[in-house]
Design a protein around this motif. Structure first.
Motif, short mmCIF file in Angstrom:
data_model
loop_
_atom_site.label_atom_id
_atom_site.label_comp_id
_atom_site.label_asym_id
_atom_site.label_seq_id
_atom_site.Cartn_x
_atom_site.Cartn_y
_atom_site.Cartn_z
N MET A 18 3.11 10.07 38.49
CA MET A 18 3.16 9.62 39.46
C MET A 18 2.72 8.60 39.78
O MET A 18 2.21 7.19 40.12
CB MET A 18 3.71 10.87 41.17
CG MET A 18 2.25 11.27 40.89
SD MET A 18 2.40 12.95 42.77
CE MET A 18 0.47 13.97 41.89
N GLY B 180 3.66 5.90 36.38
CA GLY B 180 4.50 5.37 36.55
C GLY B 180 5.29 5.13 35.81
O GLY B 180 6.37 4.57 35.72
N PRO C 89 9.58 9.36 37.05
CA PRO C 89 9.56 8.16 37.94
C PRO C 89 10.77 8.02 39.10
O PRO C 89 11.51 6.67 38.16
CB PRO C 89 8.31 7.79 37.64
CG PRO C 89 8.51 6.62 36.41
CD PRO C 89 9.47 8.35 36.16
N LYS D 292 11.03 4.91 41.03
CA LYS D 292 10.10 3.70 41.91
C LYS D 292 10.56 2.09 41.89
O LYS D 292 12.05 2.57 41.75
CB LYS D 292 8.51 3.27 40.67
CG LYS D 292 9.07 3.18 39.73
CD LYS D 292 8.03 2.36 38.83
CE LYS D 292 8.35 2.60 37.15
NZ LYS D 292 7.07 2.34 36.35
N VAL E 107 5.44 3.98 43.63
CA VAL E 107 5.86 5.32 43.45
C VAL E 107 6.52 5.71 44.38
O VAL E 107 5.60 6.17 45.33
CB VAL E 107 5.03 5.78 42.53
CG1 VAL E 107 5.59 7.17 42.49
CG2 VAL E 107 5.09 5.07 40.68
N PHE F 298 9.61 11.06 42.52
CA PHE F 298 9.98 11.66 40.92
C PHE F 298 11.44 12.64 40.93
O PHE F 298 11.56 13.55 41.21
CB PHE F 298 8.31 12.46 40.43
CG PHE F 298 7.96 13.02 40.65
CD1 PHE F 298 8.45 14.71 40.70
CD2 PHE F 298 6.57 12.67 41.70
CE1 PHE F 298 8.03 15.61 40.59
CE2 PHE F 298 5.73 13.88 42.15
CZ PHE F 298 6.56 15.33 41.14
N GLY G 26 15.64 5.01 42.18
CA GLY G 26 14.14 3.57 42.13
C GLY G 26 14.99 3.17 42.97
O GLY G 26 14.52 2.86 44.73
#
Length: 820
Positions: A366, A369, A407, A409, A414, A417, A445
């Motif tokens: 985290m 990334g 992750p 993101k 972020v 996860f 993400g």
């Protein structure tokens, strides 16, 4: 079509760094080979790169790769992008290569573009980029080829095949790690054999370059999962070894299997990622999106998938910039697994929030990334992870499993996860799985961020709408009120519909319903301005038609971008009368208490607010105690493709339906009309039960402008309250009434003032005079003769206030009735 091979010209010919794609059908096509180091500088530039991009080796080595490779630029004025989508809409190789060059992209990428090369025509270029990891300086391997050479050398027979089978794929591969590792120093003479072997091994693990042929375009496919899965590769080798040991020829199916597995592995990963992309993002609901992401990877890619999100993401809030730290709280929002039911529920329940220490792979993921791969969770690591869970031993669940932490993101932030675990007996995660997980997490993400932003905007919009809509008390003088507001189902939570009620002198109540045409924040802002204006003018006790006239003038001054409808009703519970003016709004419904009959009031329609220059009319309607008034916006009765008269008829019918309470009556109307389908607009509904005030509950006196009238007022109030059985209130009510009369005598310019007592849910006392100046609290010292009256009223009264009228002002106070 046969598979192509890559080979280089022998060094003795003076072209040792030149690599070509050789194909039995297409001939030899120069391949540009470029290495980029960790500083973004070119460390190798092949002869093919010179031919394709124009720069010599001497000009390229040591220079920033971004300066040499044309990643972006303007599209020439005389050229349009391909209608088939094969070319980028600019003169350059594209942002994905730029992301690879500057280190932002950590997984293989591919692309196609048409660019201008010095001293050459426009060139159709295919490229592949391989991120490199390990101790060496090289960070990226870039391969590129002139795709035009492939088409011009394509035989007629294969062109016919191309038209018939647009899904055909051409693999341009390397003949093997050992052979290429031996020859790579000739291609990359500045590197050691060991470093060359490391790069070749990574490229082979990441996958061959793949070229998709279609009827009109050739598109490079991102390098994929490797030439074959380990189990398949092992089985193939065992069968080949067995045949060799027995002196038998290599089985044809084994020989064919190599090409089949290579193609299948490439297609498998693409199909998996396409499948995942299709399964996630079907909803903007954050909870639904989380479930979709978790279910998409189990069991095909992993056996256990735990999803963690930042606390603020779950709450629909924003969060500070910067990377997370050891105090950041992470909510476990989903857990999908193939173990027996309930095995994980008690140990790692969904909904739990916890921070993660810096020494854990989760913290590393985290904060960096980047994905974190743990091939097998050792007992030591299992103990370290388990130490975070108080009174719960999770080691039996995780020890011996392969773990990949990816992750979630978006926009370099972020959000959370995923922890992916495979059973010990399943093949462990490898570097290519890490690449796959990174790409999967990148897609997930973005979907989660879209859902998060939508949830956040919905929360902001709902807060804004709630702040603009009034919180109307359920009981006003002589009437009970219930309201409902529904946002548009497809147009967001903010709109221009509103309702309101305003207390008026004489125990009267103003009831308002309005609708600004349009939707969104602009309409809501306009609604807020109009609602404030209505409240202000209602407090001045303007007649309904005059109030709408003034509101229309205000709308003209605010601008001509918006129109609004408005229905303004003044209910007089003593006179049992409604005074109504309409500005283009749908008419209200009256439900008669006597026979339960509903009636759609026939009112002068009037023009909407904002039209300008149009007169408004007001009518008076007699009502009886117990009658119900129903006012709403057109979103409740209007359905696309249906005459509004049908909706008004349904409103009248549903309003007449018997109900146990006002809330039940509102719910019946909403339930009946809101299920007809097709509603896209906001809905505002206001219902008032007109209870009235009996004449015996009202007492009035006319007083002269003589100071002695204050004593007369106090005596009259005491006498009336004794008659009503409110002796407990007599002293305070008489004292306060005397103070108001004293002020009226002192400031009035006319001949007489009025005193009124009204017994309802409270005891209301009003004093009218002809002075428009509203009273205000003043500081009063020990020796001051004036200024104490209103202080006394403010201390002893439940509530007090003053409002202007057409003839002056009214000052009033209320006292709470004693419990019976």
């Amino acid at each position: 079509m046969d598979r192509g091979t890559e080979r280089e010209t022998p060094p003795g010919r003076g072209a040792g760094d030149d690599v070509v794609l050789e194909h039995t059908a297409t001939g030899r096509v120069p391949l540009a080979v470029i290495l980029v180091d960790r500083d973004g500088l070119v460390s190798h530039w092949s002869r093919g790169a010179r031919r394709l991009f124009g720069a010599t080796k001497e000009e390229a080595i040591g220079q920033p790769a971004l300066d040499l490779l044309p990643v972006s630029g303007a599209l020439p004025d005389d050229e349009e992008p391909s209608p088939y989508g094969g070319f980028t809409a600019y003169d350059g190789l594209g942002p994905d290569l730029e992301s690879s060059l500057d280190g932002r992209l950590s997984y293989p990428a591919a692309g196609r573009a048409r660019l201008t090369v010095p001293e050459r025509d426009r060139v159709d270029v295919l490229w592949w980029a391989y991120p490199l990891v390990g101790p060496g300086q090289e960070r990226l391997l870039v391969l590129a080829a002139d795709a035009g050479g492939l088409r011009q050398d394509l035989p007629e027979a294969d062109r016919a095949f191309e038209r018939i089978a647009p899904g055909f794929a051409l693999h341009t591969d390397f003949p093997g790690a050992d052979e290429l590792a031996r020859r790579l120093p000739e291609i990359l003479p500045s590197m050691s054999v060991g470093e060359s072997a490391r790069i070749v091994a990574q490229v082979l693990e990441l996958g061959y370059p793949v070229l998709e042929f279609s009827q009109n375009e050739r598109v490079p496919v991102t390098p994929d999962w490797g030439v074959a899965r380990r189990a398949e590769r092992k089985a193939r080798r065992e069968r080949a070894a067995l045949a060799a040991a027995e002196g038998l020829p290599l089985p044809q199916d084994v020989a064919d299997e190599g090409e089949d597995l290579e193609y299948a592995a490439v297609r498998e990963r693409l199909e998996f990622l396409n499948e995942v992309s299709g399964r996630i993002g079907t909803s903007l609901d954050l909870a639904q999106t989380i479930i979709e992401v978790s279910k998409a990877v189990v069991p095909k890619f992993t056996d256990v998938a735990g999803t963690y999100l930042r606390e603020q993401v779950v709450a629909g809030e924003g969060f500070p910039d910067g990377v997370p730290d050891t105090t950041t709280m992470w909510h476990r929002v989903a857990l999908e697994h193939t173990d027996e039911p309930g095995r994980w529920d008690d140990v790692v329940p969904v909904g739990e929030a916890m921070p993660f220490p810096a020494h854990t792979p989760f913290f590393q993921c985290m904060t960096s990334g980047e994905p974190v791969l743990v091939p097998r969770i050792s007992e030591q690591m299992g103990h370290m992870i388990a130490s975070q869970f108080e009174k719960r031993d999770i080691r039996p669940l995780i020890t011996g499993r392969s773990m990949l932490v990816v992750p979630l993101k978006a926009r370099n932030v972020v959000l959370g996860f995923m922890i992916l675990l495979r059973h010990p007996e399943r093949v462990e995660f490898n570097d290519m799985d890490r690449v796959t997980g990174a790409e999967l997490a990148a897609r997930a993400g973005l979907v989660l961020d879209n859902a998060r932003m939508y949830t956040y905007q919905e929360s902001v919009a709902e807060t804004l709408q709630d702040s603009m809509l009034p919180h109307i008390p359920p009981r006003m003088a002589g009437c009970d009120i219930a309201t409902r507001y529904l946002p548009g189902t497809l147009l967001g939570r903010v709109g221009g519909d509103w309702f309101d009620s305003v207390k008026l002198p004489g125990a009267r109540t103003a009831l308002v319903v309005g609708d600004v045409m349009g939707h969104g924040l602009n309409s809501a802002a306009m609604m807020g301005q109009l609602r404030t204006a209505v409240q202000t003018m209602a407090a001045m006790d303007l007649p309904p038609a005059q109030l709408l006239r003034n509101l229309d003038d205000l709308a003209q001054r605010l601008g001509d971008s918006y129109l609004a409808t408005c229905l303004y009703v003044v209910y007089d519970p003593i006179a049992s009368e409604l005074h109504i003016a309409n500005a283009g709004h749908i008419p209200p419904v009256i439900v008669r208490a006597g026979d339960g009959r509903s009636e759609l009031l026939d009112l002068p329609t009037g023009a909407p607010i904002g039209v300008g220059g149009v007169p408004f009319e007001a009518v008076r309607v007699r009502v009886a105690p117990g009658d119900r008034l129903v006012m709403c916006t057109d979103g409740l009765v209007e359905v696309r493709g249906e005459d509004i008269g049908v909706g008004l008829a349904a409103l009248s019918e549903s309003a007449a339906h018997p109900a146990a309470s006002m809330d039940d009556a509102c719910d019946t109307i909403i339930r009946t009309l809101n299920t007809r389908g097709g509603r896209k607009d906001d809905v505002a509904l206001l219902m008032a039960r007109l209870n009235g005030i009996e004449p015996d509950d009202v007492a009035e006196w006319r007083l002269s402008l003589d100071p002695v009238e204050a004593g007369r007022a106090r005596a009259a109030v005491r006498e009336q309250l004794h008659a009503w059985g409110l002796t407990q209130l007599a002293d305070n009510a008489a004292l306060l009434a005397g103070e108001l009369v004293t002020n009226a005598v002192r400031h009035s310019h006319g001949r007489r003032i009025a005193l009124r007592l009204i017994r309802g849910d409270t005891l209301l006392c009003e004093v009218d005079d002809d002075d428009p100046t509203l009273p205000s609290l003043l500081g009063a010292g020990p020796d001051d003769e004036f200024g104490r009256g209103l202080h006394l009223v403010g201390v002893l009264a439940r509530e007090w206030g003053a409002s202007r009228t057409t003839t002056g002002k009214t000052v009033w106070f209320e006292l709470t009735l004693p419990r019976r």
